[in-house]
Scaffold this motif. Sequence first.
Motif, PDB file in Angstrom:
ATOM      1  N   ILE A  48      38.384  35.881  46.369  1.00 22.40           N
ATOM      2  CA  ILE A  48      38.387  36.561  45.043  1.00 22.40           C
ATOM      3  C   ILE A  48      38.453  35.464  43.875  1.00 22.40           C
ATOM      4  N   ILE A  49      37.492  35.415  42.990  1.00 21.66           N
ATOM      5  CA  ILE A  49      37.766  34.318  41.768  1.00 21.66           C
ATOM      6  C   ILE A  49      38.036  35.036  40.683  1.00 21.66           C
ATOM      7  N   GLY A  50      39.154  35.041  39.890  1.00 22.85           N
ATOM      8  CA  GLY A  50      39.151  35.859  38.657  1.00 22.85           C
ATOM      9  C   GLY A  50      40.152  34.841  37.516  1.00 22.85           C
ATOM     10  N   ASP A  51      40.208  35.479  36.651  1.00 18.71           N
ATOM     11  CA  ASP A  51      41.093  34.818  35.630  1.00 18.71           C
ATOM     12  C   ASP A  51      42.273  35.746  34.923  1.00 18.71           C
ATOM     13  N   ASN A  52      42.417  36.816  35.874  1.00 16.71           N
ATOM     14  CA  ASN A  52      43.595  37.634  35.417  1.00 16.71           C
ATOM     15  C   ASN A  52      44.468  38.292  36.733  1.00 16.71           C
ATOM     16  N   MET A  53      45.676  37.776  36.695  1.00 18.11           N
ATOM     17  CA  MET A  53      46.695  38.116  37.618  1.00 18.11           C
ATOM     18  C   MET A  53      46.665  39.697  37.963  1.00 18.11           C
ATOM     19  N   ASN A  54      46.766  40.294  36.826  1.00 16.21           N
ATOM     20  CA  ASN A  54      46.933  41.860  36.899  1.00 16.21           C
ATOM     21  C   ASN A  54      45.715  42.490  37.603  1.00 16.21           C
ATOM     22  N   THR A  55      44.522  42.296  37.840  1.00 11.27           N
ATOM     23  CA  THR A  55      43.479  42.867  38.440  1.00 11.27           C
ATOM     24  C   THR A  55      42.859  41.792  39.533  1.00 11.27           C
ATOM     25  N   ASP A  56      42.406  40.943  39.479  1.00 17.82           N
ATOM     26  CA  ASP A  56      41.784  40.033  40.269  1.00 17.82           C
ATOM     27  C   ASP A  56      42.905  39.422  41.192  1.00 17.82           C
ATOM     28  N   ILE A  57      43.920  38.690  40.991  1.00 12.44           N
ATOM     29  CA  ILE A  57      44.444  38.162  41.932  1.00 12.44           C
ATOM     30  C   ILE A  57      45.348  39.019  42.723  1.00 12.44           C
ATOM     31  N   ILE A  58      45.811  40.181  42.047  1.00  9.12           N
ATOM     32  CA  ILE A  58      46.638  41.373  42.954  1.00  9.12           C
ATOM     33  C   ILE A  58      45.587  41.973  43.807  1.00  9.12           C
ATOM     34  N   ALA A  59      44.334  42.236  43.430  1.00  4.77           N
ATOM     35  CA  ALA A  59      43.286  42.919  44.153  1.00  4.77           C
ATOM     36  C   ALA A  59      43.388  41.996  45.530  1.00  4.77           C
ATOM     37  N   GLY A  60      42.967  40.569  45.404  1.00  3.01           N
ATOM     38  CA  GLY A  60      42.920  39.844  46.742  1.00  3.01           C
ATOM     39  C   GLY A  60      44.201  39.997  47.454  1.00  3.01           C
ATOM     40  N   THR A  61      45.167  39.498  46.886  1.00  3.63           N
ATOM     41  CA  THR A  61      46.441  39.605  47.560  1.00  3.63           C
ATOM     42  C   THR A  61      46.758  40.899  48.519  1.00  3.63           C
ATOM     43  N   GLU A  62      46.597  41.844  47.841  1.00  2.00           N
ATOM     44  CA  GLU A  62      46.834  43.472  48.354  1.00  2.00           C
ATOM     45  C   GLU A  62      45.834  43.567  49.423  1.00  2.00           C
TER      46      GLU A  62
END
Length: 100
Positions: A48-62
């Motif tokens: 998952i590639i994104g610029d937002n920790m609150n949406t993109d990165i947490i979505a991938g992490t979870e």
Amino acid sequence: MLLYTKKITIVWLKHNSGKNAYFCGKPNALMMRTGLQLLGCHSEEAVIIGDNMNTDIIAGTESGVDTVLVLSGVSDIDTPKTYAYQPTVILEGVGCIAME
């Protein structure tokens, strides 16, 4: 006005269907798993590639998917320092992604 209209629509649907709404958007592991299934790939094969920790990165992490934080949007190099979870990779922008 748009938020008010959405709320009215949700209330109307709930009233007429007799069911509660299920909201699905980033971050939502079900949405990510469904997307992977539709693409026919496993979480180990995706990123998952994104610029937002609150949406993109947490979505991938979870979702158990590797993440790439690009600094060409809302995040800068210091942004991840304030979060308990971290992206797998940090890049200056999407132009730094190498195609293999």
